[in-house]
Design a protein around this motif. Structure first.
Motif, short mmCIF file in Angstrom:
data_model
loop_
_atom_site.label_atom_id
_atom_site.label_comp_id
_atom_site.label_asym_id
_atom_site.label_seq_id
_atom_site.Cartn_x
_atom_site.Cartn_y
_atom_site.Cartn_z
N VAL A 462 0.85 -1.19 0.00
CA VAL A 462 0.00 0.00 0.00
C VAL A 462 0.89 1.24 0.00
CG1 VAL A 462 -1.75 1.31 1.25
CG2 VAL A 462 -1.88 -1.20 1.16
N ASP A 463 0.69 2.09 -0.98
CA ASP A 463 1.51 3.29 -1.14
C ASP A 463 1.43 4.16 0.12
OD1 ASP A 463 3.18 5.02 -2.45
OD2 ASP A 463 1.58 6.09 -3.48
N GLY A 464 2.57 4.57 0.60
CA GLY A 464 2.64 5.40 1.79
C GLY A 464 2.83 4.64 3.08
N ARG A 465 2.66 3.32 3.06
CA ARG A 465 2.82 2.52 4.27
C ARG A 465 4.25 1.99 4.42
NH1 ARG A 465 -2.09 0.00 6.06
NH2 ARG A 465 -0.78 -1.01 7.65
N TRP A 466 5.05 2.08 3.37
CA TRP A 466 6.40 1.52 3.38
C TRP A 466 7.38 2.55 2.83
CZ3 TRP A 466 7.37 -3.61 4.95
CH2 TRP A 466 6.22 -4.38 5.18
N ASP A 467 8.59 2.51 3.34
CA ASP A 467 9.65 3.39 2.84
C ASP A 467 10.37 2.69 1.70
OD1 ASP A 467 11.66 5.16 2.34
OD2 ASP A 467 12.69 4.90 4.27
N LEU A 468 10.09 3.10 0.48
CA LEU A 468 10.70 2.52 -0.71
C LEU A 468 11.55 3.55 -1.44
CD1 LEU A 468 7.54 0.63 -2.08
CD2 LEU A 468 9.33 -0.26 -0.58
N SER A 469 12.00 4.56 -0.71
CA SER A 469 12.68 5.70 -1.34
C SER A 469 13.99 5.33 -2.01
CB SER A 469 12.92 6.79 -0.30
OG SER A 469 13.68 6.28 0.81
N GLY A 470 14.60 4.24 -1.61
CA GLY A 470 15.88 3.88 -2.20
C GLY A 470 15.78 3.10 -3.49
N LEU A 471 14.56 2.83 -3.96
CA LEU A 471 14.37 2.01 -5.15
C LEU A 471 14.14 2.87 -6.39
CD1 LEU A 471 11.92 -0.67 -3.69
CD2 LEU A 471 14.38 -0.94 -4.11
N PRO A 472 14.50 2.36 -7.57
CA PRO A 472 14.19 3.08 -8.81
C PRO A 472 12.67 3.30 -8.92
CG PRO A 472 15.73 1.31 -9.24
CD PRO A 472 15.28 1.13 -7.83
N ARG A 476 9.39 0.93 -7.74
CA ARG A 476 8.41 1.36 -6.74
C ARG A 476 7.00 1.32 -7.31
NH1 ARG A 476 11.89 5.76 -5.93
NH2 ARG A 476 10.30 7.17 -6.77
N GLU A 477 6.85 1.82 -8.54
CA GLU A 477 5.51 1.86 -9.15
C GLU A 477 4.94 0.46 -9.34
OE1 GLU A 477 3.34 3.42 -13.26
OE2 GLU A 477 5.46 3.87 -12.89
N ALA A 478 5.79 -0.47 -9.76
CA ALA A 478 5.32 -1.83 -10.00
C ALA A 478 4.97 -2.55 -8.71
CB ALA A 478 6.38 -2.62 -10.76
N MET A 479 5.52 -2.10 -7.58
CA MET A 479 5.33 -2.78 -6.30
C MET A 479 4.18 -2.22 -5.47
SD MET A 479 9.30 -3.15 -5.05
CE MET A 479 8.76 -3.37 -3.36
N THR A 480 3.54 -1.13 -5.91
CA THR A 480 2.59 -0.45 -5.02
C THR A 480 1.23 -0.25 -5.66
OG1 THR A 480 3.43 1.70 -5.77
CG2 THR A 480 4.39 0.78 -3.76
#
Length: 576
Positions: A462-472, A476-480
């Motif tokens: 769920v977008d905003g529930r996890w810190d994925l800032s280090g990913l391309p 990130r888009e494909a995972m959320t």
């Protein structure tokens, strides 16, 4: 054991008297009608029961159709059966699958204002593939390219008391009719001569094609020891090289890539040929189970199967290893009584080749998935319990009686539903628990003892529930998903695609329990959140519009939803 009628095809489990052509025609017609009713006729209130039939009207082309009902329409999904007919000149006449496809195409063109010249071809391809599969399954067994005898499942269903490994593989390879609510569930690119040798529905097995990749051009992420057991079973690679298993079909598809030819010529990659261990295609076609190593290999296939080309995109390769690290600890916490003791098949690593050709990097990328050897009881693919050609559900002793069937269903929902809901609400994880992504481990009587979830490609955060800032950004888009899209996906996969179909299959065995099943299920859907209270109050459920998605030629991620009845609703009070 009791017999079971295979609704939507008119087949009886074990009936080998019908021709492959007739069975393929009936299954194709049923899938088209299911989609039409769910996505077009029902939302526009153009469908109604008429004694032993269901009648549907296509409002824009002005045609009325009907199908027989395999049993009374009590549950949340109709069970259609031949004959499939069209009203013409005051009489009911048979409507072949291709006639139905043309009528649906005409209705959708008028409804959307857009044409789709590919649609009829996709339906025809699916019909032809199903006919080829049924023909292959009825043919005498013959050696496969692995040297084994092709003794896959037959139309008589699984061996009731066979070895657990065989029963599991039977379940993976028994999805003959496929998705009941998809207009072209068996469509796959290429001719049967290309794919039958690798078709799970044909009971296929094969040996991987082993490549030795020079270590300086090897690409891999994740646990470096994940491939160790599989490496031990493959042919020994030359010094300074690492083994890379490849799907033989995929290697043929990539054979003419100039970069690959140069890599072979330069010794960057060596082809060691096909070799053990035996690989068995699972329901997704491209993912194979290798029992000797107790692992799955999720291969890339540059082939369109049902909706999309089944390759491991570069962002999915990286995303799998990232999600594996994030989801694994959550499932460690979900292995509690409140969550049904559920588990997830880890995807700890992938391998590929690091050459200046993205298609090779994706096309030779293979994701390793944890096997099923350590699961309690015998795992069965959930989709095998609902396929009209499979007898898996009828072979489980626990479902012999109506009371037994209710107890079985109670245990099934308890193991499947709570982990999905806890993952979403408590951890911001959107599982994709559709029928092909869930295994149910059963004991000797067939009672569910554990739910097993798989496939990180469909799992989102769920977008905003996890810190994925280090990913391309593309990873990130494909995972959320945003929260609303994630909830729709959870509800569709869990309730519409999965539990509704399993409940209908149970009711096919014991029609009298149909009204009871969902009242039993309600207690497994906690009501401490507004979304859950709405579900239990009976709000319509979102059903993925596969027919409209195919017509619009949209990606699966962009598929829309249509409302469908909610079986969790309390029955209306009797005012008499």
């Amino acid at each position: 054991m009791h017999s079971t009628t295979s609704a939507d095809t008119g087949a009886t489990a074990g009936d080998d008297t019908r021709t492959a052509a007739g069975a393929a025609a009936e299954a194709t017609a049923a899938a088209l009608l299911n989609c039409l009713i769910r996505e077009v006729c029902a939302p526009e209130q153009q469908v109604w029961p008429d004694e032993a039939h269901l009648v549907a009207r296509l409002p824009r082309v002005g045609v009325t159709l009907r199908a027989a009902l395999a049993r009374p329409p009590v549950g949340a999904t109709y069970r259609l059966a031949p004959p499939y007919e069209e009203r013409r000149d005051g009489e009911w006449i048979t409507a072949r699958w291709d006639r139905l496809a043309s009528l649906i195409a005409g209705e959708l063109e008028l409804a959307t204002g857009r044409a789709n010249p590919e649609f009829l071809g996709q339906v025809a391809d699916s019909h032809a593939a199903l006919e080829s599969i049924l023909t292959k399954r009825s043919a005498p067994a013959e050696p496969t390219d692995s040297g084994l005898t092709d003794s896959g499942p037959t139309e008589n269903g699984p061996t009731e008391n066979g070895p657990p490994e065989n029963r599991y593989l039977d379940s993976e390879q028994s999805l003959i009719a496929g998705h009941r609510f998809h207009p072209s569930p068996k469509a796959r690119q290429g001719s049967p001569t290309d794919w039958l040798a690798y078709a799970p529905e044909a009971g296929a097995s094969f040996h991987p094609r082993w490549l030795a990749v020079r270590d300086d051009v090897l690409a891999q992420e994740g646990d470096p020891q994940a491939f160790a057991k599989l490496d031990e079973l493959g042919p020994p690679p030359p010094q300074g090289h690492t083994l890379l298993p490849a799907h033989p079909w995929q290697l043929r598809l990539l054979a003419e890539r100039p970069m690959l030819r140069r890599a072979f010529a330069a010794g960057l990659i060596q082809d060691l040929g096909p070799a053990a261990p035996d690989a068995f295609p699972t329901s997704s076609v491209r993912t194979a189970y290798l029992p000797a190593a107790d692992v799955f290999c999720k291969f890339s296939l540059d082939v369109r199967i049902t909706n999309c080309v089944r390759k491991n995109a570069w962002y999915e390769l990286t995303g799998a290893t990232v999600l594996n690290k994030l989801v694994g600890p959550v499932f460690d916490r979900l292995r509690t009584a409140a969550s049904g003791g559920a588990t997830f098949l880890a995807e700890p690593a992938y391998r590929s080749v690091a050459l200046a050709d993205q298609r090779l990097y994706e096309g030779l990328g293979v994701i390793l998935r944890q096997g099923v050897g350590d699961l309690p009881g015998t795992p069965l693919l959930a989709a095998a319990l609902t396929d009209p050609y499979s007898a898996h559900l009828a072979t489980l002793p626990a479902l012999e009686t109506p009371d037994g069937a209710i107890a079985w269903w109670d245990a099934y929902v308890r193991h499947v539903a709570p982990p999905v809901l806890h993952a979403f609400f408590d951890h911001g994880i959107v599982l994709e628990p559709h029928l092909q992504n869930v295994l149910i481990a059963v004991d000797g009587d067939g009672m569910p003892v554990q739910a097993v979830f798989r496939d990180l490609e469909g799992t989102k955060l769920v977008d905003g529930r996890w810190d994925l800032s280090g990913l391309p950004a593309q990873v990130r888009e494909a995972m959320t998903y945003d929260a609303d899209r994630g909830w729709n996906r959870v509800v569709y996969c869990l309730l519409v695609n999965h539990l509704t179909e399993v409940a209908a299959a149970v009711a096919d065995l014991h029609p009298a329990v149909d009204r009871t099943l969902w009242q039993v299920a309600r207690k497994h859907f906690g009501h401490d959140r507004p979304e859950m209270r709405a579900l239990l109050a009976g709000v319509p459920l979102p059903a993925k519009a596969n027919l409209r998605a195919r017509w619009a030629r949209s990606a699966d991620r962009g598929a829309t939803y249509v409302p469908t009845p909610n079986p969790l609703a309390q029955p209306a009070p009797d005012l008499n």
